[in-house]
Design an enzyme around this catalytic site. Structure first.
Site, PDB file in Angstrom:
ATOM      1  N   SER A   1      39.160  40.749  34.823  1.00 43.88           N
ATOM      2  CA  SER A   1      38.607  40.699  33.410  1.00 43.88           C
ATOM      3  C   SER A   1      39.399  41.488  32.529  1.00 43.88           C
ATOM      4  O   SER A   1      40.400  42.068  32.865  1.00 43.88           O
ATOM      5  CB  SER A   1      37.219  41.163  33.625  1.00 43.88           C
ATOM      6  OG  SER A   1      37.197  42.639  33.429  1.00 43.88           O
ATOM      7  N   LYS A   2      38.885  41.395  31.305  1.00 43.53           N
ATOM      8  CA  LYS A   2      39.686  42.085  30.033  1.00 43.53           C
ATOM      9  C   LYS A   2      39.882  43.570  30.434  1.00 43.53           C
ATOM     10  O   LYS A   2      40.951  44.199  30.078  1.00 43.53           O
ATOM     11  CB  LYS A   2      38.861  41.787  29.052  1.00 43.53           C
ATOM     12  CG  LYS A   2      39.227  40.482  28.287  1.00 43.53           C
ATOM     13  CD  LYS A   2      38.786  40.285  26.985  1.00 43.53           C
ATOM     14  CE  LYS A   2      38.691  38.899  26.491  1.00 43.53           C
ATOM     15  NZ  LYS A   2      37.486  38.618  25.889  1.00 43.53           N
ATOM     16  N   ARG A   3      39.116  44.151  31.171  1.00 52.45           N
ATOM     17  CA  ARG A   3      39.085  45.660  31.329  1.00 52.45           C
ATOM     18  C   ARG A   3      40.486  45.879  32.187  1.00 52.45           C
ATOM     19  O   ARG A   3      40.736  46.893  32.032  1.00 52.45           O
ATOM     20  CB  ARG A   3      38.004  46.006  32.296  1.00 52.45           C
ATOM     21  CG  ARG A   3      36.486  46.269  31.812  1.00 52.45           C
ATOM     22  CD  ARG A   3      35.608  46.611  32.935  1.00 52.45           C
ATOM     23  NE  ARG A   3      35.531  45.884  34.084  1.00 52.45           N
ATOM     24  CZ  ARG A   3      35.999  46.415  35.113  1.00 52.45           C
ATOM     25  NH1 ARG A   3      36.705  47.379  35.306  1.00 52.45           N
ATOM     26  NH2 ARG A   3      35.878  45.482  36.184  1.00 52.45           N
TER      27      ARG A   3
END
Ligand code: GLU
Length: 478
Positions: free
Chosen positions: A251-253
């Site tokens: 994910s963007k994390r």
């Protein structure tokens, strides 16, 4: 004839997961001599945007993925945007109504929520109770007279097991009781994904549905609809989930995850293509650097791993460097680098950019590295860093650039061999060598003690700029 499709929803940028799905469909289509269909799943009117569709198409093309049919190129099975297929869906909802596969459900969202909570509190999987399954004609009439909104639900046969052979997962067996009667048409009359995707895949004659594992739970519902409509079922292949290095869902994390972000960060499409192909697949040999044609030749959908794929950011970067340094033709590389040069404010013509790249490409991993590596070729008014100052303040170092300058005075051009003969001469005359010789010159020409090959630098920037930079250092430290 294999017909595969990529069916993105235009609700955002193309991310790595979807790009991998598109890529595997494309590769498999090419491998089998089949066709790839691009279908835009824009039924979510609120989140879908034409602008995202345009960006998706642009990113796919950039990656080197081409399709045979789609909203932009047409084809015999269009329209290829779901928002333009409403009449078709209506026709097939009618069929399901007539065959008794769907029924009207008047349950309110509150009632459904109540049911859901109750099921959860009793430790049962939440699913529709079937309350409206057997309403009488009269009940229905009454509700309609009251103006109660309703949805159309698919009548799922109790206790049935849906079993299918997934080309990647193997035999998948799901008890339909896990989900129960599901909605086909919402109360506003709009058909849901699980229904329209079946109608589209069937009418577009898709033979292989290759998509992310997150859709696995939709497949039994879709199979029930195929059967209810007497459509031929395609083969299914669910691609493994992509994880970050910490083994949680990518994910963007984890940093940049959109193809667009990698483009902007100076990744080249060939490396992305190659890197994405390794997310769940591996060539037979040890060599992982494979071009498009090699991948297409070797790839088979059955060889895709069932286990999750871990996205290795460092490896992708390494791969990108390999393409930049060894694979791309220099004119092609220059073409792609121009926007980066310009973005960094480095103004020059194509030929100059090309010369710079020839001098620095061995040190590049991404086109973003150009900013730092190409600086000495563009910036004449630089600051001398601490190390550079040390060399130029020393008497010995200062002497080196003085003599260097004396040797330049008479020249009206310089190339790497002239440069080498001058430095040899200084070595002889002053008895300095190695760092003692090259660091002062490097420091005077670039303001730092590491970086570019100095012989190449002087050849590219030319005699006048070399003279000026040395003169500037002589004045500064004199
Ligand atoms: N539109 C769906 C998505 O973007 C794809 C559906 C499918 O491949 O069946 O996830």
């Amino acid at each position: 004839m294999v017909r595969v499709r990529f069916a993105p929803s235009p609700t955002g940028y193309l991310h790595l997961g979807n790009a991998r799905t598109a890529l595997f469909n494309y590769i498999y289509g090419k491998h089998t001599g089949g066709k790839l269909i691009l279908r835009i799943e824009d039924t979510d009117r609120e989140r879908s945007k034409k602008e995202f569709e345009d960006l998706l198409i642009d990113d796919l093309k950039w990656l080197g993925i081409e399709w045979d049919e789609g909203p932009d190129v047409g084809g015999d099975y269009g329209p290829y945007r779901q928002s333009e297929r409403n009449e078709i869906y209506k026709e097939y909802v009618e069929k399901l109504k007539n065959s008794g596969h769907v029924y009207k459900c008047f349950c309110t969202p509150e009632e459904l929520e109540e049911e859901r909570k109750k099921a959860l509190s009793e430790g049962r999987p939440p699913r529709y109770s079937g309350k409206c399954r057997n309403l009488t004609e009269e009940d229905i009439k009454d509700y309609e007279q009251e103006g109660k909104p309703y949805v159309w639900r698919f009548r799922v046969p109790d206790g049935e097991f849906i079993i299918f052979e997934d080309l990647i997962k193997g035999t998948v067996e799901i008890n339909v009781d896990e989900f129960g009667d599901f909605v086909i048409v919402r109360s506003d009359g709009s058909p849901v994904y699980n229904f329209v995707v079946v109608v589209d895949d069937a009418l577009m004659k898709i033979t292989h549905v290759i998509r992310g594992e997150d859709h696995l739970s939709n497949t039994p519902k879709q199979i029930l609809i195929y059967r209810a409509l007497n459509f031929n079922e395609p083969k299914f292949a669910h691609l493994p989930i992509i994880l970050g290095e910490d083994r949680s869902k990518l994910s963007k994390r984890h940093g940049a995850v959109s193809v667009r972000a990698f483009r902007d960060d100076g990744y080249v499409s060939e490396a992305m293509f190659n890197g994405l192909s390794l997310l769940g697949w591996h060539p037979k040999g040890d060599n992982e650097v494979l071009d498009k044609d090699e991948i297409i030749k070797e790839f088979d959908i059955e060889d895709v791993h069932n286990a999750p794929a871990v996205f290795d950011r460092a490896k992708l970067k390494w791969l990108n460097g390999v393409y930049i340094r060894e694979k791309l033709d220099i004119d092609d590389l220059t073409q792609r680098a121009v926007p980066f040069f310009e973005g960094f404010g480095y103004k020059a013509d194509f030929d100059y950019y090309k010369k710079v790249l020839l001098a620095i490409r061995d040190s590049l991993e991404t086109l973003m590295d150009i900013e730092e590596r190409a600086k000495p070729f563009f910036v004449d008014e630089f600051h001398y860093d601490e190390e550079a100052q040390k060399y130029l303040k020393e008497e010995e170092g200062y002497k080196v650039i003085q003599v260097f300058y004396d040797n330049l005075k008479e020249l009206d051009s310089i190339d790497r061999s002239t440069f080498k003969s001058i430095t040899k001469k200084i070595q002889k005359d002053l008895g300095v060598k190695g760092k003692g010789l090259f660091m002062p010159i490097r420091s005077a020409l670039t303001g730092t003690t590491s970086g570019v090959d100095i012989a190449l630098l002087v050849e590219v920037i030319g005699i006048e700029r070399v003279k000026e930079r040395i003169k500037r250092a002589l004045e500064y430290f004199g």
